[in-house]
Design an enzyme around this catalytic site. Sequence first.
Site, mmCIF file in Angstrom:
data_model
loop_
_atom_site.group_PDB
_atom_site.id
_atom_site.type_symbol
_atom_site.label_atom_id
_atom_site.label_comp_id
_atom_site.label_asym_id
_atom_site.label_seq_id
_atom_site.Cartn_x
_atom_site.Cartn_y
_atom_site.Cartn_z
ATOM 1 N N TYR A 1 0.705 -1.380 0.057
ATOM 2 C CA TYR A 1 -0.121 -0.071 -0.083
ATOM 3 C C TYR A 1 0.747 1.401 -0.071
ATOM 4 O O TYR A 1 0.323 2.336 -0.108
ATOM 5 C CB TYR A 1 -1.150 0.109 1.091
ATOM 6 C CG TYR A 1 -1.872 -1.188 1.218
ATOM 7 C CD1 TYR A 1 -3.200 -0.830 0.013
ATOM 8 C CD2 TYR A 1 -1.806 -2.188 1.926
ATOM 9 C CE1 TYR A 1 -4.042 -1.867 0.002
ATOM 10 C CE2 TYR A 1 -2.923 -3.055 1.774
ATOM 11 C CZ TYR A 1 -3.948 -2.918 0.962
ATOM 12 O OH TYR A 1 -4.782 -4.092 0.756
ATOM 13 N N LEU A 2 2.161 1.268 0.334
ATOM 14 C CA LEU A 2 3.013 2.441 0.383
ATOM 15 C C LEU A 2 3.855 2.536 -0.776
ATOM 16 O O LEU A 2 4.697 1.747 -1.063
ATOM 17 C CB LEU A 2 3.795 2.293 1.701
ATOM 18 C CG LEU A 2 2.916 2.382 3.026
ATOM 19 C CD1 LEU A 2 3.953 2.197 4.421
ATOM 20 C CD2 LEU A 2 2.210 3.483 3.071
#
EC number: 5.6.2.1
Length: 582
Positions: free
Chosen positions: A540-541
């Site tokens: 997600y990052l």
Amino acid sequence: CAFLKKLKRNGDSALNICTWSVWEEERYPEGIKWKFLEHKGPVFAPPYEPLPENVKFYYDGKVMKLSTKAEEVATFFAKMLDHEYTTKEIFRKNFFKDWRKEMTSEEKSTITNLSKCDFTHMSQYFKAQTEARKQMSKEEKQKIKEENERLLKEYGYCVMDNHKERIANFKIEPPGLFRGRGNHPKMGMLKRRIMPEDIIINCSKDSKIPPPPPGHKWKEVRHDNKVTWLVSWTENIQGSIKYIMLNPSSRIKGEKDWQKYETARRLKKCVDKIRNQYREDWKSKEMKVRQRAVALYFIDKLALRAGNEKEEGETADTVGCCSLRVEHIKLHPELDGQEYVVEFDFLGKDSIRYYNKVPVEKRVFKNLQLFMENKQPEDDLFDRLNTSILNKHLQDLMEGLTAKVFRTYNASITLQQQLKELTNPDDNIPAKILSYNRANRAVAILCNHQRAPPKTFEKSMMNLQSKIDAKKEQLADARRELKSAKADAKVRRDEKSKKTVESKKKAVQRIEEQLMKLEVQATDREENKQIALGTSKLNYLDPRISVAWCKKWGIPIEKIYNKTQREKFAWAIDMAEEDYEF
Ligand SMILES: *[C@@H]1O[C@H](CO)[C@@H](O)[C@H](O)[C@H]1NC(C)=O
Ligand SMILES: *[C@@H]1O[C@H](CO)[C@@H](O)[C@H](O)[C@H]1NC(C)=O
Ligand SMILES: *[C@@H]1O[C@H](CO)[C@@H](O)[C@H](O)[C@H]1NC(C)=O
Ligand SMILES: *[C@@H]1O[C@H](CO)[C@@H](O)[C@H](O)[C@H]1NC(C)=O
Ligand SMILES: *[C@@H]1O[C@H](CO)[C@@H](O)[C@H](O)[C@H]1NC(C)=O
């Protein structure tokens, strides 16, 4: 897989058992299709080598010579004899049932009771072999290493559109007994040997199609350039499809990863418009539109998953946003001094509990009351909504938009904001890394990536604490020595004692730094106890944020990403600019 969900509910980490990477089949987004793909096919598990004559199996106290097939399956059990599994009733029952299928009719009629089977001699033989492997000479070890390198060179790479790429898992898992944690109903079953006849090969028509091993045929050779797997087969225990895929460092995987974050960046540009739109929709005359708008608000604000289009495991009762039921939420007009609080309590993906009390806007609250009117606890909260309707709506709002994009967007922008807030320019490197991990943790909490504290937690914490105590003592000693050296220097006033003071000072500084490093490590570990950082970091990052942060503060990238992660994010490490803004 459904199996993982159960594990997670038992508080176990999936990383503990999934020794083989199982990838979901993923389609390229529109526009990305390979034109050429050539590879050598999979490496099969080595064939079974029968036991030497002197290794005996006993049934009911008597020596019995097993047929090769029955013997092979018996060795799987013998190799696990010391393991608790082989005492579990389900495991024994499943194993025995599958083992009997491999026996000759004669063996079948003799061997009727597993408790009368004596595998100890076999087990001793395997233990001796393990021991012998440990004692291997340097030359023998070198030979094995060379053989592995040869296999890697031959089978470990493919060519996709003029790029030579590493293949992630080109060796097919050997047969064995299915394990599983908790009381998995299928534990002990025979994981079949995968044969060429099970294998589907995917490559391009104009490539050199890998030949099957002599005397065998592939199940199928297809040329599907919209999928990224090279080889697939169906395993017999859960019936799930397994794939051989490219390494995450490959160009095409990096391309997909990059696209994912680019989509999240596009959302950043239109998220305000989307938010205004769903706020308007809370007042819609159409119930369907109102429900959609409230669901979207949850996805945006709470990073909830959309829900499950696919059938979840037969037993796992997990839900996403669209499949929330009335029983999963409680409405509090007022709670702990806050107005309009919604209390969520449900099992989300992988059976991880989602529990949260969130104040929401009044209109959302009123709508929820309306949706819950005259409903039973087990009724759907959003009865006019399902995952496909919501996903369709998301597509209409922005091309490529899914619930996951909201998560990616929020996770990435939160990381960026937290890094800005938490990084103290005057900190040294260990303290800066602590800040990084804290920012990462803020995101993991947001995404509900909890974990059970690792079993070894207390012990490793105690070890660290005793290291800290020892360091403190060492520091006290060093300070005492410095003090007396200073006193000494005052009296003597010569060059030599001055030098001694300097070196004692340096020693104190060094020990202080070491102590600080240990203390930072302890804080980090304590705060990490129940949070799994890996999932958000990997999925997600936007890696460019981390890379840019490292560059800005002169932190070596190795402190943030380990080797596998650096491979996966090679595309970002190569391209990040000094001031990368998400
Ligand atoms: C199987 O063998 C064990 C050990 O000899 C014995 O205790 C048990 O009663 C046997 N079970 C059956 C069903 O014969
Ligand atoms: C790829 O294979 C699929 C079947 O799996 C077939 O429908 C498609 O036409 C093939 N495409 C190419 C480019 O060969
Ligand atoms: C991200 O999610 C949190 C938690 O719901 C929310 O408070 C925050 O406003 C969101 N940030 C952005 C930029 O959307
Ligand atoms: C979702 O709802 C629509 C309209 O009510 C329906 O056509 C569709 O089949 C549903 N999809 C699923 C997966 O239930
Ligand atoms: C890197 O970290 C991940 C966890 O995020 C772990 O699964 C992996 O084994 C590590 N790789 C190496 C080479 O240490």
